[in-house]
Structure formats: C-alpha cells, structure tokens
Design an enzyme around this catalytic site. Structure first.
Site, PDB file in Angstrom:
ATOM      1  N   GLU A 108      43.733  40.294  42.292  1.00 44.78           N
ATOM      2  CA  GLU A 108      44.766  39.570  41.561  1.00 44.78           C
ATOM      3  C   GLU A 108      46.089  39.519  42.324  1.00 44.78           C
ATOM      4  OE1 GLU A 108      43.770  39.669  36.797  1.00 44.78           O
ATOM      5  OE2 GLU A 108      45.118  41.199  37.585  1.00 44.78           O
ATOM      6  N   LEU A 160      26.696  46.016  34.455  1.00 46.10           N
ATOM      7  CA  LEU A 160      25.890  45.151  33.596  1.00 46.10           C
ATOM      8  C   LEU A 160      26.317  45.244  32.135  1.00 46.10           C
ATOM      9  CD1 LEU A 160      22.421  46.144  35.115  1.00 46.10           C
ATOM     10  CD2 LEU A 160      23.885  44.227  35.790  1.00 46.10           C
ATOM     11  N   ASN A 217      30.595  42.640  38.750  1.00 50.16           N
ATOM     12  CA  ASN A 217      29.648  42.445  37.661  1.00 50.16           C
ATOM     13  C   ASN A 217      28.516  41.532  38.154  1.00 50.16           C
ATOM     14  OD1 ASN A 217      30.476  39.703  37.380  1.00 50.16           O
ATOM     15  ND2 ASN A 217      32.013  40.251  35.837  1.00 50.16           N
ATOM     16  N   GLY A 272      42.547  46.009  22.962  1.00 49.85           N
ATOM     17  CA  GLY A 272      43.509  46.020  24.047  1.00 49.85           C
ATOM     18  C   GLY A 272      42.932  46.528  25.341  1.00 49.85           C
ATOM     19  N   GLY A 290      46.692  43.784  33.222  1.00 41.07           N
ATOM     20  CA  GLY A 290      46.601  43.478  34.648  1.00 41.07           C
ATOM     21  C   GLY A 290      45.599  44.428  35.282  1.00 41.07           C
ATOM     22  N   ASP A 344      37.759  47.356  34.189  1.00 45.61           N
ATOM     23  CA  ASP A 344      38.834  48.082  34.865  1.00 45.61           C
ATOM     24  C   ASP A 344      38.781  49.570  34.539  1.00 45.61           C
ATOM     25  OD1 ASP A 344      39.755  45.704  35.937  1.00 45.61           O
ATOM     26  OD2 ASP A 344      41.145  45.344  34.278  1.00 45.61           O
TER      27      ASP A 344
END
Length: 311
Positions: free
Chosen positions: A136, A219, A180, A293, A38, A251
């Site tokens: 989110e 980037l 991005n 992960g 998340g 993140d």
C-alpha cells in the site's frame, strides 16, 4: 529491534450494510463507525499485541486523523518512526455486509509520501530480526526496504497485497511471501506464466515457492498452505467461528505470524517452524473476525493463548 513494519496507515470509515452495493446501486447503511486501519498499521499493531517488540516506519498526515492513528499505535505499544506530512492521512471506505464480507476503497493520501528511506530508517530496518512489508506504499520504497534488510541478514516477509506486479529485484530479497488464494493465482500467472485455472491451493503455493522463497497461502476459514522450497507443503487447519467482520483478518494473521517467527528464534525458515507460526497466526485471525473493525478487533497475546488453550 525485533520486528519492523514499513507500511501504510489509514483511517477506516466503516459502513455496515445488508449487502455490498452493485454498480449504480444506492443502499442504506445500518450503522457507521470510524477506526484506525491500513495494512501496515494493522500488521504492526497485531505484531505488538502478539508480544513482539514492534517498530513502525510510515508517513501520516499532520491532521486529526493522523493524531488518532498515532494515539492508537502508542496505546498498542508500537515504537514509532513516523513522517508527519502536509498531505492528508490515508483513508479507506469499507462496506461490511451481513455475511461479514467486505469491500474496500483506499485513498493513499500521506502514504504516497513514504519515499527515499533515510539513513535512520535504514538503520532501524538493518537492526531488526524480521521486516514485514505490504504493497500500500510506493513500490520503490518496498523494494528499497527489502534490499536493506537482505543485506543486513534481516528476514523479509512480504504480504503481497493489494496485489501488483513484483519487480525482479524485490523477488530476490523475499524470504517469506504471504498471499491469499486469489493473489496467489494472479502471481502464478504473472511470475510463472502459467494458467492458474484449476490449480489447487497446494499447487499454487508450490509454483510460487519455485521462485526460491517460502510461501504461505491463506485460505480464510479453511486455514492455510505452507510451502518451503525443497521441503514440500503442509496444510494448517482453519478454525470455524461466528464471524462478525473479516476486515483486517489477513493483516492480523501477518502480524501474529512475524511475532511468533521472531519469538521462535529460528535460524532457518524450515517447514516446521513456519507451520507453527502459521498455526499461531490462524488462531489470532480467528479471534479478530469475531469482533468489528480492523485495529479494534486485533487480539492480545493473552487472548490468543487463552483461546488456543480451548482448542
């Protein structure tokens, strides 16, 4: 409190595949794993592991998945301000192919319950030096948290992902926008009513910065562009590494960025400060893609410093 993240927490269900399936196609997975994820969870974990005194405001289900998310956050040293709800914890199904690229589908679950900030949550945001947000969670919550932060003099950093239309009220409260290149193009089209086709990353960053806030366009392996209104642009060089899984790299960049921003003690978001923070964040992200992960791949401050010393 140094850094506060208001955002999402999901349990990631990760399938490793030779290639990401096309519409109507079935592929056999080469492996499966589950791990905390998340965007909010990833980012606050990255900030904490990068050395920040980090707090997390989120909604998590009162279920086994939620217990696992809480345990991971506690293990990373995050100060928790959670709502445990009857709704199931958010989940994400992630396909990771042999090129380390990914495709993700998210079910928000309990994240939808993060509405109507309480007095205590508002006080926590107001006491922070930096607030980090993503998209989110409900947009009205994002806007409310940013407004509280702006009124208190807290620096507001928004990672506008997953991309959606940004309200005028939210735009007026942003200090730093992180996107991005694909998100940057969509926002230029939406906010500036310009055709982004053919625009360079530098031109995209400049166009967005004309809205009055600093902009960082990431980037991937090529680095990042930093743009500050009235100060121009700078390019942050990327790092070439052997990538295993790019999930959560953005993140990790955001969490490390705000940790370094808080640590800098800068009273103004000048170009030089943001470039130094983006350089630090680029190293953290480059480390993260070398491990599988999202949360499991996020490096510690010691790992970032050691890797940086070799460059």
């Amino acid at each position: 409190m140094s850094v506060v993240v208001v955002g999402s927490a999901n349990l990631d269900l990760v399938y490793r595949v030779e290639r990401i399936p096309a519409a109507g196609e079935t592929v056999l997975a080469k492996g499966f794993d589950s791990a905390p994820g998340g965007k909010g969870n990833n980012q606050v974990t990255a900030a904490a592991r990068a050395g920040a005194d980090a707090s997390f405001i989120a909604a998590i289900g009162a279920d086994a998945a939620g217990d696992r998310l809480v345990a991971s956050l506690v293990d990373s040293g995050v100060d928790l301000h959670l709502r445990r709800t009857d709704a199931p914890s958010g989940t994400a199904v992630i396909y990771v192919d042999d090129r380390a690229e990914n495709s993700i589908v998210v079910d928000s679950g309990a994240n939808r319950m993060l509405k109507d900030l309480t007095a205590d949550e508002r006080a926590i945001i107001g006491d922070a030096r930096v607030l980090l947000l993503q998209l989110e969670t409900p947009p009205e919550t994002v806007a409310a948290a940013a407004a509280v932060a702006r009124a208190a003099g807290t620096i507001v950093v928004l990672n506008a992902a997953p991309i959606r239309t940004l309200s005028p009220a939210l735009l007026q409260t942003i200090d730093v926008l992180v996107v991005n290149e694909h998100e940057a193009a969509l926002l230029v089209e939406d906010l500036r009513d310009e055709d982004p086709a053919g625009l360079s990353e530098q031109a995209l960053a400049t166009a967005l910065a004309e809205s009055g806030f600093a902009v960082i366009v990431t980037l991937g392996v090529r680095g990042a562009v930093v743009s500050v209104p009235s100060a121009g642009n700078a390019f942050v060089e990327g790092l070439t590494v052997d990538a295993v899984d790019t999930t959560g790299a953005g993140d990790t960049f955001c969490g490390a960025l705000v940790a370094e921003l808080e640590r800098s003690g800068a009273s103004a978001l000048d170009l030089g400060t943001l470039v130094r923070c983006a350089e630090f964040a680029t190293v953290a992200a480059a480390l993260s893609v070398q491990r599988p992960g999202a949360v499991p791949s996020i490096p510690t401050l010691a790992e970032i410093q050691a890797f940086r010393a070799t460059l």
